[in-house]
Design a protein around this motif. Structure first.
Motif, PDB file in Angstrom:
ATOM      1  N   TYR A   1      44.855  86.999   1.774  1.00  0.00           N
ATOM      2  CA  TYR A   1      44.898  88.457   1.915  1.00  0.00           C
ATOM      3  C   TYR A   1      45.658  88.882   3.175  1.00  0.00           C
ATOM      4  CZ  TYR A   1      41.177  88.243  -1.543  1.00  0.00           C
ATOM      5  OH  TYR A   1      40.431  87.958  -2.644  1.00  0.00           O
ATOM      6  N   GLY A   2      46.070  87.933   4.001  1.00  0.00           N
ATOM      7  CA  GLY A   2      46.835  88.270   5.187  1.00  0.00           C
ATOM      8  C   GLY A   2      48.319  88.097   4.921  1.00  0.00           C
ATOM      9  N   SER A   3      49.122  88.362   5.937  1.00  0.00           N
ATOM     10  CA  SER A   3      50.557  88.156   5.747  1.00  0.00           C
ATOM     11  C   SER A   3      51.185  87.453   6.941  1.00  0.00           C
ATOM     12  CB  SER A   3      51.255  89.489   5.471  1.00  0.00           C
ATOM     13  OG  SER A   3      50.978  90.390   6.501  1.00  0.00           O
ATOM     14  N   ASP A   4      50.359  86.954   7.850  1.00  0.00           N
ATOM     15  CA  ASP A   4      50.894  86.226   9.001  1.00  0.00           C
ATOM     16  C   ASP A   4      50.778  84.719   8.802  1.00  0.00           C
ATOM     17  OD1 ASP A   4      51.591  88.381  10.694  1.00  0.00           O
ATOM     18  OD2 ASP A   4      49.491  88.638  11.263  1.00  0.00           O
ATOM     19  N   TYR A   5      51.650  83.993   9.478  1.00  0.00           N
ATOM     20  CA  TYR A   5      51.492  82.556   9.645  1.00  0.00           C
ATOM     21  C   TYR A   5      50.873  82.319  11.016  1.00  0.00           C
ATOM     22  CZ  TYR A   5      54.671  82.144   5.665  1.00  0.00           C
ATOM     23  OH  TYR A   5      55.244  82.244   4.417  1.00  0.00           O
ATOM     24  N   TRP A   6      49.966  81.357  11.067  1.00  0.00           N
ATOM     25  CA  TRP A   6      49.184  81.112  12.278  1.00  0.00           C
ATOM     26  C   TRP A   6      49.361  79.676  12.763  1.00  0.00           C
ATOM     27  CZ3 TRP A   6      45.608  84.890  14.218  1.00  0.00           C
ATOM     28  CH2 TRP A   6      45.505  86.049  13.428  1.00  0.00           C
ATOM     29  N   ARG A   7      49.162  79.503  14.052  1.00  0.00           N
ATOM     30  CA  ARG A   7      49.188  78.157  14.647  1.00  0.00           C
ATOM     31  C   ARG A   7      47.802  77.521  14.598  1.00  0.00           C
ATOM     32  NH1 ARG A   7      53.893  77.307  17.374  1.00  0.00           N
ATOM     33  NH2 ARG A   7      55.005  79.207  17.958  1.00  0.00           N
ATOM     34  N   PHE A   8      47.816  76.219  14.704  1.00  0.00           N
ATOM     35  CA  PHE A   8      46.612  75.410  14.869  1.00  0.00           C
ATOM     36  C   PHE A   8      46.202  75.487  16.339  1.00  0.00           C
ATOM     37  CE2 PHE A   8      45.074  70.764  14.913  1.00  0.00           C
ATOM     38  CZ  PHE A   8      43.853  71.084  14.365  1.00  0.00           C
ATOM     39  N   GLY A   9      44.898  75.361  16.609  1.00  0.00           N
ATOM     40  CA  GLY A   9      44.414  75.482  17.981  1.00  0.00           C
ATOM     41  C   GLY A   9      44.126  74.147  18.650  1.00  0.00           C
ATOM     42  N   LYS A  10      43.152  74.149  19.513  1.00  0.00           N
ATOM     43  CA  LYS A  10      42.807  72.975  20.320  1.00  0.00           C
ATOM     44  C   LYS A  10      41.446  72.408  19.925  1.00  0.00           C
ATOM     45  CE  LYS A  10      46.317  73.237  23.245  1.00  0.00           C
ATOM     46  NZ  LYS A  10      47.302  72.133  23.349  1.00  0.00           N
ATOM     47  N   ALA A  11      41.274  71.135  20.157  1.00  0.00           N
ATOM     48  CA  ALA A  11      39.961  70.516  19.956  1.00  0.00           C
ATOM     49  C   ALA A  11      38.996  71.053  21.009  1.00  0.00           C
ATOM     50  CB  ALA A  11      40.083  68.998  20.069  1.00  0.00           C
ATOM     51  N   PHE A  12      37.747  71.291  20.602  1.00  0.00           N
ATOM     52  CA  PHE A  12      36.781  71.844  21.566  1.00  0.00           C
ATOM     53  C   PHE A  12      35.407  71.173  21.510  1.00  0.00           C
ATOM     54  CE2 PHE A  12      33.784  74.443  19.096  1.00  0.00           C
ATOM     55  CZ  PHE A  12      34.415  74.447  17.849  1.00  0.00           C
ATOM     56  N   ALA A  13      35.167  70.338  20.510  1.00  0.00           N
ATOM     57  CA  ALA A  13      33.848  69.684  20.431  1.00  0.00           C
ATOM     58  C   ALA A  13      33.976  68.435  19.562  1.00  0.00           C
ATOM     59  CB  ALA A  13      32.808  70.637  19.846  1.00  0.00           C
ATOM     60  N   ARG A  14      33.035  67.511  19.737  1.00  0.00           N
ATOM     61  CA  ARG A  14      33.044  66.260  18.974  1.00  0.00           C
ATOM     62  C   ARG A  14      32.083  66.341  17.793  1.00  0.00           C
ATOM     63  NH1 ARG A  14      36.769  62.356  19.643  1.00  0.00           N
ATOM     64  NH2 ARG A  14      35.297  60.621  19.597  1.00  0.00           N
ATOM     65  N   GLY A  15      32.582  65.919  16.646  1.00  0.00           N
ATOM     66  CA  GLY A  15      31.737  65.872  15.454  1.00  0.00           C
ATOM     67  C   GLY A  15      30.805  64.676  15.481  1.00  0.00           C
ATOM     68  N   TRP A  16      29.715  64.755  14.730  1.00  0.00           N
ATOM     69  CA  TRP A  16      28.672  63.727  14.694  1.00  0.00           C
ATOM     70  C   TRP A  16      28.161  63.432  16.108  1.00  0.00           C
ATOM     71  CZ3 TRP A  16      33.244  63.140  11.839  1.00  0.00           C
ATOM     72  CH2 TRP A  16      33.082  63.315  10.460  1.00  0.00           C
ATOM     73  N   SER A  17      28.229  64.451  16.958  1.00  0.00           N
ATOM     74  CA  SER A  17      27.858  64.251  18.351  1.00  0.00           C
ATOM     75  C   SER A  17      27.216  65.508  18.957  1.00  0.00           C
ATOM     76  CB  SER A  17      29.110  63.855  19.149  1.00  0.00           C
ATOM     77  OG  SER A  17      28.838  63.832  20.516  1.00  0.00           O
ATOM     78  N   VAL A  18      27.957  66.625  18.926  1.00  0.00           N
ATOM     79  CA  VAL A  18      27.506  67.829  19.622  1.00  0.00           C
ATOM     80  C   VAL A  18      26.194  68.364  19.043  1.00  0.00           C
ATOM     81  CG1 VAL A  18      28.910  69.429  18.236  1.00  0.00           C
ATOM     82  CG2 VAL A  18      28.335  70.033  20.583  1.00  0.00           C
ATOM     83  N   GLY A  19      25.937  68.063  17.754  1.00  0.00           N
ATOM     84  CA  GLY A  19      24.721  68.553  17.113  1.00  0.00           C
ATOM     85  C   GLY A  19      23.491  67.718  17.418  1.00  0.00           C
ATOM     86  N   LYS A  20      23.692  66.570  18.056  1.00  0.00           N
ATOM     87  CA  LYS A  20      22.543  65.695  18.376  1.00  0.00           C
ATOM     88  C   LYS A  20      21.556  66.362  19.327  1.00  0.00           C
ATOM     89  CE  LYS A  20      24.731  61.245  17.401  1.00  0.00           C
ATOM     90  NZ  LYS A  20      25.413  60.076  17.995  1.00  0.00           N
ATOM     91  N   ASP A  21      22.067  67.343  20.090  1.00  0.00           N
ATOM     92  CA  ASP A  21      21.191  68.101  20.997  1.00  0.00           C
ATOM     93  C   ASP A  21      20.029  68.747  20.254  1.00  0.00           C
ATOM     94  OD1 ASP A  21      22.900  67.524  23.018  1.00  0.00           O
ATOM     95  OD2 ASP A  21      23.634  69.564  23.334  1.00  0.00           O
TER      96      ASP A  21
END
Lengths: 184, 184
Positions: free
Chosen positions: B161-181
């Motif tokens: 529904y949009g009309s822009d192309y977007w860039r990919f961002g940066k990594a910010f958290a580790r999977g199978w890890s950050v949720g262990k809290d």
């Protein structure tokens, strides 16, 4: 120079979702990034055949797709680490219901889609659930100019074979426009 | 407060792809963002039923999925604006072939997947082509530590529904890890 990697699915990045379903009469949420857009009103969600959620989706014929924001990354990761077989995940989020009474949705997620199961593809290790979107719900805070502003949604992205969660970036070009330079 | 938007597919962002096929014996490329990950070796690609590409995919039972980089945004957009019915798009890119002789791939794109058609889902306005990935090709420049570095791939993202192309961002958290809290 091209290098062969084997038959690896690198259709990335994909949005991380939380898929909601009733399992044994209770809301359950599972983290899924094996997702797809089939058309303007159908999605696919692939869940490993051993997952607790699958029986509930098949039994009720309904599920939800919730788009978490980066601020929910801990809860999102948790729902991917811990099985509903071992933990009651119904209280991780505040749950609400829309047009489908057995499709629990997550209040904290900025976007939610209530889906009716229309087909299941039987892949070797996954059930691929094809859902018809019945209604889409969103937080008013992520709306702008009548549409959804995905910078405000702030979704979590994933790379298959990777282990990081990634942010969404910035708009950099206009579609149906920037390519006109190449028309003769 | 949740707002109802109607049955809108907001499973976003999605990666923009260039789908390659032989049509009337000639390579053709079409821009498609209605894509999905079904499992580690299967993808879905949804193409409007009126598109020139569809007959070629059905006839040959093969297609390619190419991941363009942001530097190819003009060519990518062009392949979405102009139909193969009206223009020969075989020369927009340098083409190469891998294990499937009727699945043309794009040398300039950092990632390419040669796919065998295994099933077609008949949606109201789209053919959804399900492909088994036969081989994945990548530029050596985007490899790091044995895997693909998606910051180097620099993919183009899209919002339905949009009309822009977007860039990919940066990594910010580790999977199978950050949720262990949250595990008790």
């Amino acid at each position: 120079m091209k290098k062969e990697l084997g038959a690896k699915n690198l259709l990335c990045p994909v949005p991380v979702t939380l898929v909601g379903a009733h399992v044994n009469g209770r809301p359950n949420f599972i983290t899924i990034a094996f997702v797809g857009v089939l058309d303007y009103s159908h999605v696919s969600v692939a869940s490993g055949k051993n997952h607790y959620t699958n029986a509930g989706i098949k039994e009720n014929g309904t599920f939800s797709v919730n788009i978490p924001a980066t601020r929910q990354v801990k809860e999102t990761d948790y729902c991917g680490i811990v099985s509903g077989k071992k933990a009651d995940k119904s209280a991780v989020f505040e749950t609400f219901y829309g047009k489908l009474e057995s499709a629990p949705m997550i209040a904290e997620c900025p976007l939610n889609m209530a889906c009716r199961l229309v087909q299941t593809l039987d892949m070797p290790r996954h059930d691929v659930f094809i859902g018809e979107i019945v209604e889409t719900y969103c937080d008013e805070e992520v709306l702008a100019d009548g549409g959804v502003d995905f910078e405000k949604v702030d979704p979590i992205l994933f790379i298959i074979y990777g282990s990081d969660y990634w942010r969404f970036g910035k708009a950099f070009a206009r579609g149906w426009s920037v390519g006109k330079d190449l028309m003769k």
